[in-house]
Design a protein around this motif. Sequence first.
Motif, PDB file in Angstrom:
ATOM      1  N   LYS A   1       0.814  -1.224   0.000  1.00  0.00           N
ATOM      2  CA  LYS A   1       0.000   0.000   0.000  1.00  0.00           C
ATOM      3  C   LYS A   1       0.847   1.274   0.000  1.00  0.00           C
ATOM      4  N   ASP A   2       2.125   1.190   0.421  1.00  0.00           N
ATOM      5  CA  ASP A   2       2.969   2.380   0.462  1.00  0.00           C
ATOM      6  C   ASP A   2       3.466   2.790  -0.919  1.00  0.00           C
ATOM      7  N   ASN A   3       3.383   1.890  -1.884  1.00  0.00           N
ATOM      8  CA  ASN A   3       3.807   2.190  -3.251  1.00  0.00           C
ATOM      9  C   ASN A   3       2.561   2.440  -4.105  1.00  0.00           C
ATOM     10  N   ARG A   4       2.308   3.708  -4.435  1.00  0.00           N
ATOM     11  CA  ARG A   4       1.076   4.056  -5.141  1.00  0.00           C
ATOM     12  C   ARG A   4       0.995   3.404  -6.513  1.00  0.00           C
ATOM     13  N   PHE A   5       2.116   3.385  -7.237  1.00  0.00           N
ATOM     14  CA  PHE A   5       2.125   2.750  -8.549  1.00  0.00           C
ATOM     15  C   PHE A   5       1.787   1.268  -8.436  1.00  0.00           C
ATOM     16  N   LEU A   6       2.385   0.602  -7.439  1.00  0.00           N
ATOM     17  CA  LEU A   6       2.137  -0.828  -7.260  1.00  0.00           C
ATOM     18  C   LEU A   6       0.687  -1.083  -6.859  1.00  0.00           C
ATOM     19  N   VAL A   7       0.106  -0.172  -6.081  1.00  0.00           N
ATOM     20  CA  VAL A   7      -1.308  -0.310  -5.695  1.00  0.00           C
ATOM     21  C   VAL A   7      -2.197  -0.298  -6.929  1.00  0.00           C
ATOM     22  N   TYR A   8      -2.000   0.693  -7.802  1.00  0.00           N
ATOM     23  CA  TYR A   8      -2.808   0.780  -9.023  1.00  0.00           C
ATOM     24  C   TYR A   8      -2.573  -0.430  -9.927  1.00  0.00           C
ATOM     25  N   PHE A   9      -1.301  -0.812 -10.059  1.00  0.00           N
ATOM     26  CA  PHE A   9      -0.975  -1.940 -10.928  1.00  0.00           C
ATOM     27  C   PHE A   9      -1.616  -3.228 -10.424  1.00  0.00           C
ATOM     28  N   MET A  10      -1.530  -3.469  -9.114  1.00  0.00           N
ATOM     29  CA  MET A  10      -2.091  -4.695  -8.543  1.00  0.00           C
ATOM     30  C   MET A  10      -3.613  -4.708  -8.657  1.00  0.00           C
ATOM     31  N   GLU A  11      -4.252  -3.555  -8.437  1.00  0.00           N
ATOM     32  CA  GLU A  11      -5.713  -3.478  -8.554  1.00  0.00           C
ATOM     33  C   GLU A  11      -6.157  -3.802  -9.978  1.00  0.00           C
ATOM     34  N   VAL A  12      -5.526  -3.146 -10.941  1.00  0.00           N
ATOM     35  CA  VAL A  12      -5.902  -3.369 -12.346  1.00  0.00           C
ATOM     36  C   VAL A  12      -5.632  -4.809 -12.758  1.00  0.00           C
ATOM     37  N   ALA A  13      -4.440  -5.312 -12.389  1.00  0.00           N
ATOM     38  CA  ALA A  13      -4.079  -6.682 -12.757  1.00  0.00           C
ATOM     39  C   ALA A  13      -5.013  -7.699 -12.107  1.00  0.00           C
ATOM     40  N   PHE A  14      -5.373  -7.452 -10.841  1.00  0.00           N
ATOM     41  CA  PHE A  14      -6.239  -8.390 -10.129  1.00  0.00           C
ATOM     42  C   PHE A  14      -7.618  -8.462 -10.779  1.00  0.00           C
ATOM     43  N   TRP A  15      -8.275  -7.291 -10.926  1.00  0.00           N
ATOM     44  CA  TRP A  15      -9.640  -7.306 -11.455  1.00  0.00           C
ATOM     45  C   TRP A  15      -9.682  -7.722 -12.921  1.00  0.00           C
ATOM     46  N   LEU A  16      -8.665  -7.352 -13.688  1.00  0.00           N
ATOM     47  CA  LEU A  16      -8.635  -7.774 -15.088  1.00  0.00           C
ATOM     48  C   LEU A  16      -8.501  -9.297 -15.189  1.00  0.00           C
ATOM     49  N   SER A  17      -7.624  -9.862 -14.376  1.00  0.00           N
ATOM     50  CA  SER A  17      -7.448 -11.323 -14.408  1.00  0.00           C
ATOM     51  C   SER A  17      -8.709 -12.046 -13.954  1.00  0.00           C
ATOM     52  N   GLN A  18      -9.394 -11.515 -12.946  1.00  0.00           N
ATOM     53  CA  GLN A  18     -10.614 -12.165 -12.450  1.00  0.00           C
ATOM     54  C   GLN A  18     -11.756 -12.067 -13.453  1.00  0.00           C
ATOM     55  N   VAL A  19     -11.876 -10.910 -14.114  1.00  0.00           N
ATOM     56  CA  VAL A  19     -12.915 -10.756 -15.143  1.00  0.00           C
ATOM     57  C   VAL A  19     -12.660 -11.730 -16.288  1.00  0.00           C
ATOM     58  N   LEU A  20     -11.420 -11.829 -16.716  1.00  0.00           N
ATOM     59  CA  LEU A  20     -11.090 -12.761 -17.796  1.00  0.00           C
ATOM     60  C   LEU A  20     -11.346 -14.205 -17.375  1.00  0.00           C
ATOM     61  N   LEU A  21     -11.055 -14.535 -16.131  1.00  0.00           N
ATOM     62  CA  LEU A  21     -11.271 -15.890 -15.645  1.00  0.00           C
ATOM     63  C   LEU A  21     -12.759 -16.236 -15.607  1.00  0.00           C
ATOM     64  N   VAL A  22     -13.558 -15.292 -15.073  1.00  0.00           N
ATOM     65  CA  VAL A  22     -15.006 -15.534 -15.004  1.00  0.00           C
ATOM     66  C   VAL A  22     -15.607 -15.628 -16.405  1.00  0.00           C
ATOM     67  N   PHE A  23     -15.152 -14.774 -17.317  1.00  0.00           N
ATOM     68  CA  PHE A  23     -15.673 -14.836 -18.680  1.00  0.00           C
ATOM     69  C   PHE A  23     -15.270 -16.149 -19.361  1.00  0.00           C
ATOM     70  N   TYR A  24     -14.062 -16.627 -19.052  1.00  0.00           N
ATOM     71  CA  TYR A  24     -13.629 -17.902 -19.622  1.00  0.00           C
ATOM     72  C   TYR A  24     -14.518 -19.041 -19.118  1.00  0.00           C
ATOM     73  N   VAL A  25     -14.855 -18.992 -17.831  1.00  0.00           N
ATOM     74  CA  VAL A  25     -15.767 -20.011 -17.273  1.00  0.00           C
ATOM     75  C   VAL A  25     -17.130 -19.912 -17.941  1.00  0.00           C
ATOM     76  N   LEU A  26     -17.628 -18.668 -18.125  1.00  0.00           N
ATOM     77  CA  LEU A  26     -18.902 -18.463 -18.802  1.00  0.00           C
ATOM     78  C   LEU A  26     -18.851 -18.974 -20.242  1.00  0.00           C
ATOM     79  N   PHE A  27     -17.716 -18.760 -20.876  1.00  0.00           N
ATOM     80  CA  PHE A  27     -17.560 -19.241 -22.257  1.00  0.00           C
ATOM     81  C   PHE A  27     -17.629 -20.764 -22.317  1.00  0.00           C
ATOM     82  N   LEU A  28     -17.057 -21.427 -21.317  1.00  0.00           N
ATOM     83  CA  LEU A  28     -17.112 -22.888 -21.293  1.00  0.00           C
ATOM     84  C   LEU A  28     -18.530 -23.405 -21.068  1.00  0.00           C
TER      85      LEU A  28
END
Length: 199
Positions: A35-62
């Motif tokens: 949390k002390d690294n602002r860039f890392l906070v934004y990067f982790m948030e974007v990477a986390f939610w993007l990966s989860q959205v892609l994972l859920v959509f992949y499950v939906l696609f199956l």
Amino acid sequence: MTLNVQFMTMIVMIISGFYLGIIQETFRRFKPHWKDNRFLVYFMEVAFWLSQVLLVFYVLFLVNAGELRFYVFLALFLGFSIYQAVAAPLYKWLLEHIIRIVVTCYRFVERLIQILIITPIKYMIKLFVTIVLLIVQFIMTLLLFVAKVIFFPIKWIFYTIYRLLPRNIQNFFHKLAGFYSTIKNIGKKGMKYLKFKRR
């Protein structure tokens, strides 16, 4: 879509919503570590939610070839709500216990490596250096002793000859003796340094 596919889609999306609750809780638990690294906070948030959205959509696609319907979002929200209402406290408790167990195991393995590998290597290196210094010290002491034995009679002969030489030649040899004394002092300092390093 057939009713069977729709039913499976809803079940899978409810489970996916429940999973999102778990993974989001886990992500939030580890968030303070960056949390002390602002860039890392934004990067982790974007990477986390993007990966989860892609994972859920992949499950939906199956399940239904990726068809998005309104009830898909409702099912996701329902699964997330079920997690928050029913399983969140239990999962938080379980997560803390798992983290505690992992940290304890990590510290145990780290200490084991320190005791069984790193510490013996340090002692072996220290022992090797000590032995090398002892050998060097012994060789230097032996060389100095041999030099004294060899040069003592020569020194006595030269001293006798020196007393018979003219004054100007005596002054030259006096300067030469000063140079020898300087070299001898350097040798003594080297011996003291080796003794100090051995300790």
